[in-house]
Each structure stands twice: as C-alpha cells, then as structure tokens.
Design a protein around this motif. Structure first.
Motif, PDB file in Angstrom:
ATOM      1  N   PRO A 131       0.802  -1.225   0.000  1.00  0.00           N
ATOM      2  CA  PRO A 131       0.000   0.000   0.000  1.00  0.00           C
ATOM      3  C   PRO A 131       0.839   1.281   0.000  1.00  0.00           C
ATOM      4  CG  PRO A 131      -0.269  -1.214   2.064  1.00  0.00           C
ATOM      5  CD  PRO A 131       0.455  -2.105   1.123  1.00  0.00           C
ATOM      6  N   LEU A 132       2.020   1.247   0.641  1.00  0.00           N
ATOM      7  CA  LEU A 132       2.849   2.456   0.646  1.00  0.00           C
ATOM      8  C   LEU A 132       3.301   2.783  -0.773  1.00  0.00           C
ATOM      9  CD1 LEU A 132       5.043   2.058   3.860  1.00  0.00           C
ATOM     10  CD2 LEU A 132       3.242   3.738   3.458  1.00  0.00           C
ATOM     11  N   GLU A 133       3.464   1.758  -1.598  1.00  0.00           N
ATOM     12  CA  GLU A 133       3.882   1.995  -2.974  1.00  0.00           C
ATOM     13  C   GLU A 133       2.710   2.329  -3.883  1.00  0.00           C
ATOM     14  OE1 GLU A 133       6.512  -1.209  -4.590  1.00  0.00           O
ATOM     15  OE2 GLU A 133       7.641  -0.548  -2.823  1.00  0.00           O
ATOM     16  N   SER A 134       1.619   1.571  -3.756  1.00  0.00           N
ATOM     17  CA  SER A 134       0.548   1.675  -4.756  1.00  0.00           C
ATOM     18  C   SER A 134      -0.701   2.374  -4.247  1.00  0.00           C
ATOM     19  CB  SER A 134       0.171   0.274  -5.238  1.00  0.00           C
ATOM     20  OG  SER A 134      -0.321  -0.466  -4.135  1.00  0.00           O
ATOM     21  N   GLY A 135      -0.811   2.602  -2.943  1.00  0.00           N
ATOM     22  CA  GLY A 135      -2.006   3.252  -2.409  1.00  0.00           C
ATOM     23  C   GLY A 135      -3.211   2.338  -2.335  1.00  0.00           C
ATOM     24  N   GLU A 136      -2.978   1.035  -2.514  1.00  0.00           N
ATOM     25  CA  GLU A 136      -4.095   0.094  -2.361  1.00  0.00           C
ATOM     26  C   GLU A 136      -3.562  -1.230  -1.842  1.00  0.00           C
ATOM     27  OE1 GLU A 136      -5.943  -0.616  -6.173  1.00  0.00           O
ATOM     28  OE2 GLU A 136      -4.287  -1.898  -6.804  1.00  0.00           O
ATOM     29  N   ILE A 137      -4.492  -2.064  -1.359  1.00  0.00           N
ATOM     30  CA  ILE A 137      -4.106  -3.383  -0.881  1.00  0.00           C
ATOM     31  C   ILE A 137      -4.903  -4.413  -1.682  1.00  0.00           C
ATOM     32  CG2 ILE A 137      -5.785  -3.262   1.026  1.00  0.00           C
ATOM     33  CD1 ILE A 137      -2.438  -5.060   1.398  1.00  0.00           C
ATOM     34  N   VAL A 138      -4.235  -5.464  -2.105  1.00  0.00           N
ATOM     35  CA  VAL A 138      -4.906  -6.531  -2.848  1.00  0.00           C
ATOM     36  C   VAL A 138      -4.990  -7.749  -1.938  1.00  0.00           C
ATOM     37  CG1 VAL A 138      -4.861  -7.973  -4.908  1.00  0.00           C
ATOM     38  CG2 VAL A 138      -3.962  -5.636  -5.000  1.00  0.00           C
ATOM     39  N   LEU A 139      -6.203  -8.196  -1.663  1.00  0.00           N
ATOM     40  CA  LEU A 139      -6.413  -9.368  -0.816  1.00  0.00           C
ATOM     41  C   LEU A 139      -6.837 -10.522  -1.716  1.00  0.00           C
ATOM     42  CD1 LEU A 139      -8.511  -7.560   1.946  1.00  0.00           C
ATOM     43  CD2 LEU A 139      -6.091  -8.147   2.076  1.00  0.00           C
ATOM     44  N   HIS A 140      -6.169 -11.641  -1.591  1.00  0.00           N
ATOM     45  CA  HIS A 140      -6.473 -12.768  -2.479  1.00  0.00           C
ATOM     46  C   HIS A 140      -7.501 -13.681  -1.839  1.00  0.00           C
ATOM     47  CE1 HIS A 140      -3.536 -11.550  -5.420  1.00  0.00           C
ATOM     48  NE2 HIS A 140      -2.798 -11.180  -4.386  1.00  0.00           N
ATOM     49  N   ARG A 141      -8.585 -13.915  -2.560  1.00  0.00           N
ATOM     50  CA  ARG A 141      -9.699 -14.707  -2.057  1.00  0.00           C
ATOM     51  C   ARG A 141      -9.943 -15.880  -2.996  1.00  0.00           C
ATOM     52  NH1 ARG A 141      -9.453 -13.233   2.426  1.00  0.00           N
ATOM     53  NH2 ARG A 141     -11.437 -14.197   2.872  1.00  0.00           N
ATOM     54  N   ALA A 142     -10.800 -16.812  -2.545  1.00  0.00           N
ATOM     55  CA  ALA A 142     -11.126 -17.990  -3.359  1.00  0.00           C
ATOM     56  C   ALA A 142     -11.697 -17.579  -4.717  1.00  0.00           C
ATOM     57  CB  ALA A 142     -12.119 -18.866  -2.613  1.00  0.00           C
ATOM     58  N   GLY A 201     -11.162 -14.830  -6.343  1.00  0.00           N
ATOM     59  CA  GLY A 201     -10.357 -13.820  -7.025  1.00  0.00           C
ATOM     60  C   GLY A 201      -9.897 -12.752  -6.057  1.00  0.00           C
ATOM     61  N   ALA A 202      -9.148 -11.806  -6.576  1.00  0.00           N
ATOM     62  CA  ALA A 202      -8.559 -10.785  -5.718  1.00  0.00           C
ATOM     63  C   ALA A 202      -9.547  -9.658  -5.450  1.00  0.00           C
ATOM     64  CB  ALA A 202      -7.309 -10.232  -6.376  1.00  0.00           C
ATOM     65  N   VAL A 203      -9.461  -9.092  -4.254  1.00  0.00           N
ATOM     66  CA  VAL A 203     -10.284  -7.939  -3.880  1.00  0.00           C
ATOM     67  C   VAL A 203      -9.326  -6.787  -3.599  1.00  0.00           C
ATOM     68  CG1 VAL A 203     -11.882  -7.027  -2.167  1.00  0.00           C
ATOM     69  CG2 VAL A 203     -12.032  -9.415  -2.845  1.00  0.00           C
ATOM     70  N   ARG A 204      -9.636  -5.621  -4.143  1.00  0.00           N
ATOM     71  CA  ARG A 204      -8.791  -4.460  -3.926  1.00  0.00           C
ATOM     72  C   ARG A 204      -9.498  -3.434  -3.061  1.00  0.00           C
ATOM     73  NH1 ARG A 204      -4.876  -3.962  -8.012  1.00  0.00           N
ATOM     74  NH2 ARG A 204      -5.010  -5.845  -9.264  1.00  0.00           N
ATOM     75  N   TYR A 205      -8.782  -2.924  -2.092  1.00  0.00           N
ATOM     76  CA  TYR A 205      -9.313  -1.805  -1.307  1.00  0.00           C
ATOM     77  C   TYR A 205      -8.301  -0.672  -1.335  1.00  0.00           C
ATOM     78  CZ  TYR A 205     -12.767  -5.021   0.620  1.00  0.00           C
ATOM     79  OH  TYR A 205     -13.785  -5.908   0.770  1.00  0.00           O
ATOM     80  N   PRO A 206      -8.776   0.563  -1.361  1.00  0.00           N
ATOM     81  CA  PRO A 206      -7.830   1.687  -1.313  1.00  0.00           C
ATOM     82  C   PRO A 206      -7.132   1.713   0.045  1.00  0.00           C
ATOM     83  CG  PRO A 206     -10.085   2.488  -1.067  1.00  0.00           C
ATOM     84  CD  PRO A 206     -10.180   1.021  -1.376  1.00  0.00           C
ATOM     85  N   ALA A 207      -5.885   2.117   0.064  1.00  0.00           N
ATOM     86  CA  ALA A 207      -5.131   2.210   1.328  1.00  0.00           C
ATOM     87  C   ALA A 207      -4.001   3.214   1.132  1.00  0.00           C
ATOM     88  CB  ALA A 207      -4.592   0.844   1.740  1.00  0.00           C
ATOM     89  N   ARG A 208      -4.376   4.469   0.847  1.00  0.00           N
ATOM     90  CA  ARG A 208      -3.374   5.530   0.730  1.00  0.00           C
ATOM     91  C   ARG A 208      -3.423   6.355   2.012  1.00  0.00           C
ATOM     92  NH1 ARG A 208      -0.973   6.980  -3.604  1.00  0.00           N
ATOM     93  NH2 ARG A 208      -2.562   6.194  -5.014  1.00  0.00           N
ATOM     94  N   PHE A 209      -2.438   6.123   2.858  1.00  0.00           N
ATOM     95  CA  PHE A 209      -2.463   6.744   4.172  1.00  0.00           C
ATOM     96  C   PHE A 209      -1.112   7.376   4.443  1.00  0.00           C
ATOM     97  CE2 PHE A 209      -1.561   2.191   4.360  1.00  0.00           C
ATOM     98  CZ  PHE A 209      -0.268   2.197   4.870  1.00  0.00           C
ATOM     99  N   GLN A 210      -1.109   8.279   5.406  1.00  0.00           N
ATOM    100  CA  GLN A 210       0.145   8.824   5.887  1.00  0.00           C
ATOM    101  C   GLN A 210       0.540   7.996   7.101  1.00  0.00           C
ATOM    102  OE1 GLN A 210      -0.007  13.038   6.100  1.00  0.00           O
ATOM    103  NE2 GLN A 210       2.120  13.226   6.755  1.00  0.00           N
ATOM    104  N   LEU A 211       1.735   7.435   7.046  1.00  0.00           N
ATOM    105  CA  LEU A 211       2.171   6.516   8.095  1.00  0.00           C
ATOM    106  C   LEU A 211       2.905   7.273   9.197  1.00  0.00           C
ATOM    107  CD1 LEU A 211       2.501   3.497   8.948  1.00  0.00           C
ATOM    108  CD2 LEU A 211       4.663   3.514   7.690  1.00  0.00           C
ATOM    109  N   VAL A 212       2.490   7.062  10.433  1.00  0.00           N
ATOM    110  CA  VAL A 212       3.224   7.609  11.571  1.00  0.00           C
ATOM    111  C   VAL A 212       3.615   6.429  12.451  1.00  0.00           C
ATOM    112  CG1 VAL A 212       3.189   9.118  13.584  1.00  0.00           C
ATOM    113  CG2 VAL A 212       1.982   9.795  11.506  1.00  0.00           C
ATOM    114  N   LEU A 213       4.928   6.269  12.621  1.00  0.00           N
ATOM    115  CA  LEU A 213       5.442   5.188  13.460  1.00  0.00           C
ATOM    116  C   LEU A 213       5.969   5.798  14.748  1.00  0.00           C
ATOM    117  CD1 LEU A 213       7.626   3.486  10.699  1.00  0.00           C
ATOM    118  CD2 LEU A 213       5.414   2.650  11.490  1.00  0.00           C
TER     119      LEU A 213
END
Ligand SMILES: [Zn+2]
Length: 505
Positions: free
Chosen positions: A324-335, A337-349
């Motif tokens: 997600p830090l690279e592409s702004g989304e997360i791909v979750l693999h399911r039976a 097929g893949a599901v994509r959700y947006p995940a463009r966030f500012q990371l604070v560690l």
C-alpha cells in the motif's frame, strides 16, 4: 411465470448491478439459486421462504429457480435476499411486475420478515446510480447512509410486508413491529483533539507540521510518556479536507467496515486509525473468513495510520505495509479472485529507543544490551523506513521548559500546511504528483540547484546519510521551502531537512 428485478453485489468497493430472475415451473416444490452463490447466499433460500410466510404470503408450491446474472461476478452475503423474494413473488403473481422490474432491491431478510441492514450500502447504491438505476429500496436501518449518494431515489423499508403492500399486495401483514436499526459506530475523538493541548515539544510539533505539509511519513522515537501518541493523534487535525473522490472512497470503506456514522455525512476529514500491535493481520491489513473486510490500513485511507510501539508489530504485518505504501491500495487474495481496497495513508510510526524504553540522554537506567538495542529498531529497518522521510527524536519535556506561553492551535498550523500544499500541488501538477512525499529522487536531484544541495552531498560524502537518505532530505527541503513560501529550497532548508532526519545517523 418469470419475475425480474435488480440488486447489487460488491467486488472490493465497486457495486455491480445484477439481474435477479425467478422462474416457476409446475413440478415438485423445490428452490434453487444459480449464478455463483457462496454459502451465505445459499442460505438465502431459508431466509426468503421463512420471511415470505412471516409476511402472510404463501411460498409458491412449485419448482422455483432463481438466477443471478451475470454469473461471472462472484456473489456473496445476504444483500440479495430482498430482490430474490420480490422476483419470486412476481413470478408467483402475488405482486404486479412493473414496479419491481425497474427498481433495485438491497437488504437481508430476517426469518420474521424484517429487512435487516447490511454493510457497504453506500458503494452499492452508488454502483446502481452509476449503472443508471436510481429507484433503490434499502433497509430502513441503512436509509441515512443510502441518502448520502447523490442522484439516488431511495426508499427505506422495515419489512418485506411493508414493501409488498406498497407494490399492491393486499395479503401482506407485518408480524414483527420494531424495525432493525444498526447500532451506531463508536464515536471517534480524533476531531476533538487540538495541537494547543501539546505543551513544549517544539521540535516534534515542527516535524508534525512538516509531515503534514509534504505528506511525509514520520517516525518518532523516544521514551514512553513523551507524548508521541498525543502528537500523532493531532496530525489529522492539521491536514486539509479530503478531495471529493477520496472522501467517497473513504466513506465507502467505512460503510463496508461497519464504522460509518451516516449522520455525519460523507467522510471529509482525514481519518485516524491506530491498530494495536497485538491485532491480527486481518484486522490491520484486511481479510476475514468469508468476506474480505477492509482493515485498519484501508480505514485510514486519506488519513493517518499510526503504529505505536511499531517494532512490536509482527514482521509479517510490517512487510505487508510495503504494497500500500507503494501503490495506495491493498490486494487481498480470495477464493473467488482478488479484492482491492484503497489504502493511501500517511504513516506515523512511534518507537521506544530500546526494548526497556529508557535509552535516552546519557542512557542511565537502560537495562538493554547494545545488541538488544540495535535489534529493536532494526525490526523497522530496510524497505519500510526507506519510505519514511522524517525521523525525529521526541525527548521528555523538562520541568519548566513548557512554560513558553500558549501553544499554537491546530487551526493556525493547518492554515500554513494548506498554503504549503497548494504551492507543491501547483508546482508538481504537470508531473502528476500531489505532494512532495510522492516525488521521485531523479526529479529532486534535477531540480534542486547546486549550492542548495551542497549540505546533502557533504553529509553523503561523510557517510552521515545514505544516497536514499539524501533524496529524502531533499524531498523534505522542498516542503520546508513551501512552508516558507520560497520558490525552491536553499542551503538552509537542506541543512534543516538533514536535522529532521537524525534517525538516519
Ligand atoms: Zn533499554
């Protein structure tokens, strides 16, 4: 002997219109659903049959076949219950076909005939409207959320009987009276905290402002109790409003996650998510046994993802953040097929300086070995930290040091952040970037003139920073220039940027 209506299925955050067709044949009573249904949808047969008889109507004593098209779309969940019941009752001639055929039906049926709210109603309604169908029947418990979609003509129903009566059935009687409403999600306090609550910590406050202005990811190291969490919680408050597209995406994610408060409208302020390090990978990244739900990283879309005690997170979770830090989304693999959700966030560690947390100043009181200390922060190292432009130490506030008058409020800081962001956006528009954190190293090196770069190259030569570290310092230097209202960074900005990266050395 055929009844037709429409419903919507979600693939990721996209609502796809489907046709629900019921066919009645004069043979032995049976009920089958075809068209890639998953288990929950298979259970629809029992819910639909029970809800129909609870509504005072007879389930047709024939062979009922329900077809969901297109068959190629994976269908899951219970949201198509209402449409299946309506199509079957049209086929059975219990309600006239015209009105149901031109409407979209969304909702789960209870055995008692009540229409139960479902998650993800907002992207479903949006999908129907986008496909050109605006008459949409939703569970009354989802009505407020469905109304957030522009152009939708939504009708909230509490029970199947209520809907059938509206369609002209004279036999439908509601047995259950109370409509099913969703419990409101826990209210987030992120919008009620203010930077004026933070006394002292001038350096850390400054780093937070720079992070906000350039969209830079931030690592804060320091002993426990120095206010790292307090600072992180105040980052959303100094960020600009979400652009319209991002607001819709963020609202859709929270709709699907069950964390949306529809009374507050679309999510227009950057969200704040702070998963605990003991949370499961599915809770953080997304997933789940049956439906792939969005996780904390997607709920943080458009806002801030805060990982307190970051080295304590499992290596697997930290590793997963790279995508997600690279592409702004997360791909979750399911039976199915893949599901994509947006995940463009500012990371604070945030991290303690060592496992015991006391290694700061002269290091007195720390019980960790040098090896333990090195290992601790190295859990974060490598590809993840490569994306973190700002690394600052947050030290304990000395008694009395805080007495520097009234601390600036979030509103004051947000105004400077907004002005800096505007400058960056205008400069970077042609290159397709929105903020300095996104800018590639080559662009930075080409645009930052010789004398200004000198401190960065000197630090590089002396081995104080890596080549990537030098790029990150230049990126931050542009943000510092934007905050100062300058055309380009000067040597002072680069030197300051190097200081804001002390964690590198
Ligand atoms: Zn220690």
């Amino acid at each position: 002997m055929i009844g037709r209506t429409r419903s919507v299925v979600l693939v990721g955050l996209t609502g796809h219109l489907i046709e629900v067709e019921a066919h009645l044949a004069a043979s032995l009573p049976a009920f089958t659903i075809v068209g890639l249904p998953d288990t929950a949808l298979g259970e629809a047969r029992d819910r639909v049959r029970a809800a129909t008889s609870s509504s005072g109507l007879l389930w047709p004593a024939r062979r009922v076949t329900v077809n969901l098209t297109p068959a190629s779309l994976p269908k899951s969940g219970s949201v198509t219950d209402l449409a299946i019941a309506v199509a079957a009752l049209v086929a059975a001639d219990q309600i006239p076909p015209a009105a149901p055929a031109s409407a979209v039906h969304l909702g789960e049926l209870g055995l008692d005939g009540r229409v139960r709210p479902v998650r993800g109603i907002l992207p479903m309604v949006a999908g129907a409207v986008e496909a050109g169908l605006t008459r949409i029947v939703v569970p009354v418990g989802n009505l407020a959320e469905a109304r957030l979609v522009e152009g939708a003509d939504v009708l909230g129903v509490a029970s199947l009987a209520e809907l059938l009566a509206m369609y002209g059935s004279t036999e439908a009687v509601a047995t259950a009276s109370e409509p099913v409403l969703e419990a409101p999600p826990p209210v987030s306090h992120a919008n009620r905290v203010d930077l004026s609550d933070v006394q002292g910590q001038a350096d850390a406050r400054w780093a937070l402002e720079v992070a906000a202005a350039g969209g830079h990811h931030l690592l804060m190291t320091g002993p426990p109790g120095t206010g790292k969490t307090m600072l992180a919680e105040r980052l959303p408050g100094i960020l600009p409003d979400l652009p319209a597209r991002e607001a819709v995406a963020a609202t859709s994610v929270h709709s699907l996650a069950g964390t949306l408060d529809p009374s507050a409208g679309l999510i227009s302020r950057p969200p704040f998510e702070a998963p605990h390090h003991s949370a499961s990978a599915a809770a953080i990244v997304g997933g789940g046994a049956r439906l792939a739900r969005p996780g904390a990283i997607s709920r943080a879309h458009g806002g801030v993802l805060f990982l307190d005690e970051a080295p304590e997170f499992s290596a697997r979770v930290l590793q997963t953040l790279r995508q997600p830090l690279e592409s702004g989304e997360i791909v979750l693999h399911r039976a199915h097929g893949a599901v994509r959700y947006p995940a463009r966030f500012q990371l604070v560690l945030a991290a303690n300086p060592c496992p015991c947390g006391r290694f700061h100043g002269n290091g007195a009181g720390c019980t960790c070995t040098p090896l333990e200390r090195r290992r601790y922060l190295s859990r974060l190292s490598g590809p993840l930290l490569d994306r973190v432009d700002l690394q600052v130490a947050v030290l304990p506030v000395r008694l009395g040091a805080a007495a520097g008058g009234e601390a600036e409020s979030s509103v004051e800081v947000a105004a400077r952040v907004a002005a800096a962001r505007r400058r960056a956006r205008e400069r970077l528009a042609d290159a397709g970037w929105r903020m300095n954190a996104e800018v590639a190293g080559a662009w930075l090196r080409a645009r930052t003139s010789g004398p200004a770069c000198a401190p960065a190259w000197r630090a590089l030569e002396r081995g104080l920073v890596s080549a990537r570290g030098a790029d990150r310092a230049l990126r931050v230097a542009w943000t510092l220039a934007d905050l100062d209202g300058d055309e380009a960074p000067g040597a002072a900005h680069v030197e300051q940027a190097l200081l804001l990266r002390r964690g590198d050395s």
